[in-house]
Design a protein around this motif. Sequence first.
Motif, PDB file in Angstrom:
ATOM      1  N   SER A 200       0.720  -0.997   0.093  1.00  0.00           N
ATOM      2  CA  SER A 200      -0.012  -0.347  -0.039  1.00  0.00           C
ATOM      3  C   SER A 200       1.134   1.424   0.184  1.00  0.00           C
ATOM      4  O   SER A 200      -0.109   2.844  -0.634  1.00  0.00           O
ATOM      5  CB  SER A 200      -1.145   0.149   1.144  1.00  0.00           C
ATOM      6  OG  SER A 200       0.077   0.606   2.493  1.00  0.00           O
ATOM      7  N   ASN A 351      -5.822   1.073  -4.976  1.00  0.00           N
ATOM      8  CA  ASN A 351      -4.776   1.022  -3.798  1.00  0.00           C
ATOM      9  C   ASN A 351      -5.173   2.486  -2.627  1.00  0.00           C
ATOM     10  O   ASN A 351      -5.664   3.341  -3.170  1.00  0.00           O
ATOM     11  CB  ASN A 351      -3.129   1.562  -3.781  1.00  0.00           C
ATOM     12  CG  ASN A 351      -2.037   1.589  -2.650  1.00  0.00           C
ATOM     13  OD1 ASN A 351      -2.444   0.732  -2.119  1.00  0.00           O
ATOM     14  ND2 ASN A 351      -2.103   2.825  -2.962  1.00  0.00           N
ATOM     15  N   ARG A 352      -5.311   2.817  -1.489  1.00  0.00           N
ATOM     16  CA  ARG A 352      -4.932   3.283  -1.182  1.00  0.00           C
ATOM     17  C   ARG A 352      -4.036   2.990   0.279  1.00  0.00           C
ATOM     18  O   ARG A 352      -4.608   1.408   1.354  1.00  0.00           O
ATOM     19  CB  ARG A 352      -6.642   3.494  -0.025  1.00  0.00           C
ATOM     20  CG  ARG A 352      -6.360   4.765   1.062  1.00  0.00           C
ATOM     21  CD  ARG A 352      -8.149   5.044   1.387  1.00  0.00           C
ATOM     22  NE  ARG A 352      -7.814   5.937   1.900  1.00  0.00           N
ATOM     23  CZ  ARG A 352      -8.296   6.508   2.733  1.00  0.00           C
ATOM     24  NH1 ARG A 352     -10.167   5.877   2.331  1.00  0.00           N
ATOM     25  NH2 ARG A 352      -9.338   8.181   3.402  1.00  0.00           N
TER      26      ARG A 352
END
Length: 374
Positions: A200, A351-352
Motif C-alpha cells: 500500500s 490502492n489506498r
Amino acid sequence: MVQKSTSTAGLRGQVAGETALCTVGVTGSGLTYCGYDVSDLAANATFEEVAYLLQFGQLPSQDELDRFHQALKAQRALPQALCEILERIPKSAHPMDVMRTGCSALGVLQQENDFSEQDDHIINMLAKFPAIMTYWYHFHFNGKKIETGSNADSIAEHFLELLTQSSPSELHVQALQASLILYAEHEFNASTFAARVAASTLTDIYSAVTAAIGTLRGPLHGGANEAAMALISSFNDPADAEQGLMAMLSAKDKIMGFGHAVYRTSDPRSIVIKEWAKRIGEEVGNMNLYNISEQCEKVMWREKELFPNADFYHASTYHHMGIPTDLFTPIFVMSRVSGWAAHIKEQRANNRIIRPSADYIGEEPRVYTPITDR
C-alpha cells in the motif's frame, strides 16, 4: 486520559479490506481460492495451475499453462551474485532468515522498476525460491555448490530434485504438489496483511514479499509444522503420546499444531494432508509417526475439542519424504509467495495506504522540564 474508541486486540474479527482471492472458514470450516474449494484443487490440480489461478483469477488453458511452465523453467537458475550471498550467510542461520535475505537480495539484483513488470517478478520468485533454500543448505551442510536450474516438470519436482540430488518418486511429487496447494493462500493472515501494508506504500514487490517472509518467521505464525515434528518425535508410540500429552495439558504447556484463529470445527487442509501422511508412511513402511499423530489428534479433541491445523500432519509427511525439519517453514514460503503476490497485485489495483489508528493509553499532556530540574 484520552477517550478510548471501540477496538479489538489483534484486529480479531475486524474487516480490513476486500479480496476476490480467498474465503476462510465462512461456515466454521472450508477454504476456497477464487471460488474453488481447496480440497477439489488439491485432489485434481497442480500447484502451477493454482499459482496461475491466484495471479489471474481463472484456471489456465493448456496453452496458458504450458507458457507458464516454460517461463518458470527459464528463471530457475540463481544468478552467481545471489549464490555468493547465500554462501556468506552462516550455517547457524535459520533457513527462514535465508529465505528473507535471499528474497531481498533478489530484489536488488533483478529490480522491479515499474509495476507493469510485476508478473515477470512473480515468476522470478516462484521459480527461484526452491533453489535459494537448497543451494544454501547443500553449501553449508554438504559442502557442495549445486546446479540450481533443472528441467523438472513442476516446482514440486524441482525442489525435491535439488534437495535430494536425485529423481524423486512420483508419490513424493504428488504429495508435495498437494501440500503447496494447501499452503498457497489464506486470506488476510499476518504475513499476507504485512505484504499488503507494504504494498500500500507503493514499494517494490520484493520488499513487500520480504516483509511477509519476516512476518511468517515469527513462531506465532509460521513454524508450527516444525514444532509438530518436535512434539511427535518426542513420543515412542501412541500410548506414550497419550501419557505425554495428558502431562503437558496438566502442566498447561502450549501444544502447537492444534486449533485455529478462524476455523471453528475443523481445518479442511488437515483432512487432505492427513491422507497424504498416511500414504507416505505406508510407502516408507513406517506408520509409527502417523499413529502417534492420530493419537495426539484424538487426545486433543477429547480433552480440549481442538482439531489439528494444516501444519500438524505435514510434519510426518515431510519427514518421511526426507525433508530436514528446518526446511519445513521455507517450503511454506515457496508456496505462499503465490498468495502474497496475488494480494500485492490486488492491493496495487485499488490502492489506498493502510494506516489504522490507535487508542492512546499514555500520560496526560505534560510540560517539558529542563534537565537541570529533573
